[in-house]
Enzyme design. Structure first.
Site, short mmCIF file in Angstrom:
data_model
loop_
_atom_site.label_atom_id
_atom_site.label_comp_id
_atom_site.label_asym_id
_atom_site.label_seq_id
_atom_site.Cartn_x
_atom_site.Cartn_y
_atom_site.Cartn_z
N LEU A 1 5.03 31.08 46.59
CA LEU A 1 3.87 31.80 47.63
C LEU A 1 3.12 33.07 47.19
CD1 LEU A 1 2.85 31.47 50.53
CD2 LEU A 1 4.83 32.82 51.03
N TYR B 1 16.49 20.96 38.70
CA TYR B 1 16.66 22.28 38.57
C TYR B 1 17.95 22.89 39.11
CZ TYR B 1 16.05 27.17 39.01
OH TYR B 1 16.15 28.60 39.16
N SER C 1 20.84 30.63 41.73
CA SER C 1 19.86 30.45 42.81
C SER C 1 20.46 30.14 43.93
CB SER C 1 18.58 29.52 42.10
OG SER C 1 17.88 29.38 43.09
N LYS D 1 21.52 24.60 37.76
CA LYS D 1 22.22 25.95 38.22
C LYS D 1 23.47 25.81 38.56
CE LYS D 1 19.00 28.71 37.02
NZ LYS D 1 19.01 29.50 35.93
N PHE E 1 19.33 35.52 31.65
CA PHE E 1 18.25 34.93 32.32
C PHE E 1 17.46 33.57 31.88
CE2 PHE E 1 17.89 39.55 32.87
CZ PHE E 1 17.98 39.59 34.14
N TYR F 1 20.19 34.31 43.20
CA TYR F 1 19.16 35.02 43.89
C TYR F 1 18.38 34.18 45.00
CZ TYR F 1 18.90 36.38 38.80
OH TYR F 1 18.99 36.92 37.66
P1 NAD Z 1 10.82 33.62 33.66
O1 NAD Z 1 10.48 32.17 33.21
O2 NAD Z 1 9.75 34.61 33.94
O3 NAD Z 1 11.90 33.89 32.76
C1 NAD Z 1 12.94 33.30 31.89
C2 NAD Z 1 12.59 33.56 30.32
O4 NAD Z 1 13.63 32.91 29.67
C3 NAD Z 1 11.43 33.56 29.84
O5 NAD Z 1 10.85 34.77 29.03
C4 NAD Z 1 11.38 32.29 28.95
O6 NAD Z 1 10.75 32.46 27.79
C5 NAD Z 1 12.91 32.37 28.50
N1 NAD Z 1 13.43 31.00 28.04
C6 NAD Z 1 13.38 30.10 28.81
N2 NAD Z 1 14.21 29.04 28.13
C7 NAD Z 1 14.67 29.70 26.87
C8 NAD Z 1 15.52 29.22 25.79
N3 NAD Z 1 15.75 27.70 25.58
N4 NAD Z 1 15.83 30.09 24.99
C9 NAD Z 1 15.29 31.34 24.84
N5 NAD Z 1 14.49 31.89 25.97
C10 NAD Z 1 14.23 31.14 27.02
O7 NAD Z 1 11.55 33.11 34.89
P2 NAD Z 1 12.18 34.27 36.01
O8 NAD Z 1 11.56 34.26 37.16
O9 NAD Z 1 12.41 35.72 35.30
O10 NAD Z 1 13.80 33.56 36.18
C11 NAD Z 1 14.93 34.33 35.45
C12 NAD Z 1 15.96 33.30 35.79
O11 NAD Z 1 16.50 33.58 37.21
C13 NAD Z 1 16.07 32.01 35.38
O12 NAD Z 1 17.28 31.32 34.73
C14 NAD Z 1 15.73 31.24 36.72
O13 NAD Z 1 16.19 29.87 36.99
C15 NAD Z 1 16.52 32.27 37.70
N6 NAD Z 1 15.88 32.37 38.99
C16 NAD Z 1 14.64 32.68 39.32
C17 NAD Z 1 14.17 32.54 40.52
C18 NAD Z 1 12.58 33.00 40.97
O14 NAD Z 1 12.28 32.68 42.02
N7 NAD Z 1 11.92 33.74 39.95
C19 NAD Z 1 14.98 32.55 41.86
C20 NAD Z 1 16.36 32.25 41.46
C21 NAD Z 1 16.89 32.04 39.91
C1 WQD Z 2 8.08 29.93 49.98
C2 WQD Z 2 7.38 29.18 51.36
C3 WQD Z 2 6.63 26.87 51.21
C4 WQD Z 2 3.30 28.00 48.31
C5 WQD Z 2 11.38 28.35 45.06
C6 WQD Z 2 12.59 27.36 44.35
C7 WQD Z 2 13.58 27.99 44.19
C8 WQD Z 2 13.56 29.47 43.96
C9 WQD Z 2 12.59 30.28 44.30
C10 WQD Z 2 14.40 29.61 41.57
C11 WQD Z 2 7.83 27.85 51.45
C12 WQD Z 2 5.52 28.13 51.38
C13 WQD Z 2 4.42 28.26 49.10
C14 WQD Z 2 2.16 27.97 48.79
C15 WQD Z 2 3.07 27.74 50.87
N1 WQD Z 2 13.45 29.50 42.45
N2 WQD Z 2 4.29 27.91 50.48
N3 WQD Z 2 1.97 27.41 50.15
O1 WQD Z 2 10.48 26.91 47.87
O2 WQD Z 2 11.64 28.88 48.79
O3 WQD Z 2 11.88 28.51 46.37
O4 WQD Z 2 11.53 29.62 44.55
O5 WQD Z 2 15.50 29.30 41.61
O6 WQD Z 2 14.56 27.20 43.37
O7 WQD Z 2 12.56 26.20 45.07
O8 WQD Z 2 9.62 29.45 47.50
O9 WQD Z 2 7.56 30.65 46.93
O10 WQD Z 2 7.93 28.18 46.55
O11 WQD Z 2 7.86 28.95 49.01
O12 WQD Z 2 2.95 27.66 52.25
O13 WQD Z 2 1.22 27.53 47.91
O14 WQD Z 2 6.08 29.54 51.15
O15 WQD Z 2 6.40 25.93 51.81
O16 WQD Z 2 7.82 27.94 53.08
P1 WQD Z 2 10.79 28.23 47.69
P2 WQD Z 2 8.31 29.25 47.43
#
Ligand code: NAD
Ligand code: WQD
Length: 339
Positions: A199, A148, A124, A152, A80, A176
């Protein structure tokens, strides 16, 4: 299984720890706490009544990472750890390439040293970029629109090459969609450090009174009500997908990218209405200009996850909002306020 979890203290990581500990696995968590807190891990121990090894370190610290992994001798890694803020990645691209790409290269090298050949990686849906067609299936062209997303896509390719070069290796690249919600206990959840970019945490902070109103980014998209449509996935369903992916990696060889979503799109205004229902009061919202880089709609094709992982999402938008509200209303300052 013995599972080494990078970034386990974060939002998705902490929920997955609960799932994996509940299933009886033995864990070692490595995190640098750059975007998380120890309190989340304390609560995971409390919720599961189980303990696990913890190493406070950075995945870019090769010596510490390699020593921790070799000492633990895992059967599999769940990766993660990464930085995830799209806007920040445009301002500090080298930080993102270093943390996410170099960090992942170090991790694979440490796995080689430790003789570990299975990995589940947090990718992602952002790797797809602009939709050429919907729903996004795993064969959709990869064309991320920000640094970003490019980190990925690069790590996916790196893991694919590593898998091909490593006898018996197996990898699941989980793409995801939009993870939201919290554990049903309300004890762990998403705790953004700054103003939320996403959001759901923004709506939650308006609902609890931390912010005055939500800006709805655009109401003139080609969607049911003109607001952006996304595939929100309950974080507890997402956690279960990691268990399924670990089992999949244990019985297969090779590398597969797999979407993790529900297959259904929900608009911004539909999410606001569902949250109002969950919290019992109105959420102040005003229409604002479109956010640069946003697409109208994004949702997943889910057939591959069903076929390979025998997994599908079970929780709907009501459960997402109810669990988010339980977390937010009982931890209004997130983990900052020790409960
Ligand atoms: P998060 O920031 O809550 O968790 C990431 C964790 O990784 C944190 O605990 C952070 O301290 C740790 N971390 C970051 N860089 C590090 C490093 N260099 N060494 C050790 N630890 C490190 O984020 P999350 O939402 O739980 O996301 C987890 C993973 O899923 C990430 O890779 C993120 O890119 C991916 N992801 C998240 C989303 C989302 O919307 N939350 C969507 C798609 C993919
Ligand atoms: C969802 C919808 C916004 C905030 C992002 C990253 C993506 C992934 C998930 C990690 C959109 C709208 C949002 C606000 C709004 N992360 N919105 N007001 O953009 O689909 O994806 O998070 O991998 O890489 O790009 O998610 O939650 O930011 O937005 O109207 O204050 O909500 O325009 O339609 P997004 P989001």
């Amino acid at each position: 299984m013995r599972i080494f979890v990078t970034g386990g203290a974060g939002y998705i990581g902490s929920h997955t720890l609960v799932q994996l500990l509940g299933a009886g696995h033995d864990l070692c968590v490595l995190d640098n706490f750059s975007n998380s807190s120890l309190e989340a891990l304390r609560r995971v121990r409390q919720l599961t009544n189980r303990d696990f090894a913890l190493v406070e370190a950075d995945i870019r610290d090769t010596a510490t990472l390699t020593e921790a992994m070799s000492g633990f001798a895992p059967d599999a890694v769940v990766h993660f750890a990464g930085l995830k803020a799209v806007g920040e990645s445009g301002e500090k691209p080298l930080l993102y390439y270093d943390n996410n790409v170099t960090g992942s290269a170090n991790l694979l090298a440490a796995m080689d040293t430790a003789g570990c050949r299975r990995i589940v990686f947090s990718s992602s849906a952002t790797v797809y970029g602009e939709a050429q067609y919907l729903p996004f299936d795993e064969d959709h062209p990869i064309a991320p629109t920000n640094p970003y997303g490019r980190t990925k896509a690069m790590v996916e390719e790196m893991i694919r090459d590593w898998t091909a070069a490593t006898d018996g290796a197996s990898a699941a690249l989980l793409r995801y969609f939009n993870p939201v919600g919290a554990h049903e206990s309300g004890r762990i959840g998403e705790d953004p450090r700054d103003i939320p970019n996403n959001l759901m945490p923004f709506i939650a902070q308006v609902a609890v009174g931390r912010r005055a109103k939500l800006s709805v980014f655009g109401d003139d998209y080609e969607t049911r009500d003109g607001t952006g449509e996304r595939d929100y996935i309950h974080v507890v369903d997402l956690a279960a997908a990691h268990s399924a992916a670990l089992e999949y990696c244990a019985r297969t060889e090779g590398c597969e990218a797999i979407n993790v979503g529900t297959g259904r799109g929900i608009t911004v205004m539909e999410m606001v209405a569902a949250y109002e229902e969950a919290c019992g009061h109105a959420i102040a919202a005003e229409i604002a200009p479109r956010r640069p880089g946003d697409v109208a709609s994004s949702y997943a094709a889910t057939a591959k996850a069903a076929r390979l992982l025998n997994w599908h999402a079970e929780r709907g938008v009501d459960a997402m909002c109810e669990s988010s509200w339980r977390w937010q209303s009982t931890n209004s300052e997130g983990y900052g306020e020790k409960a």
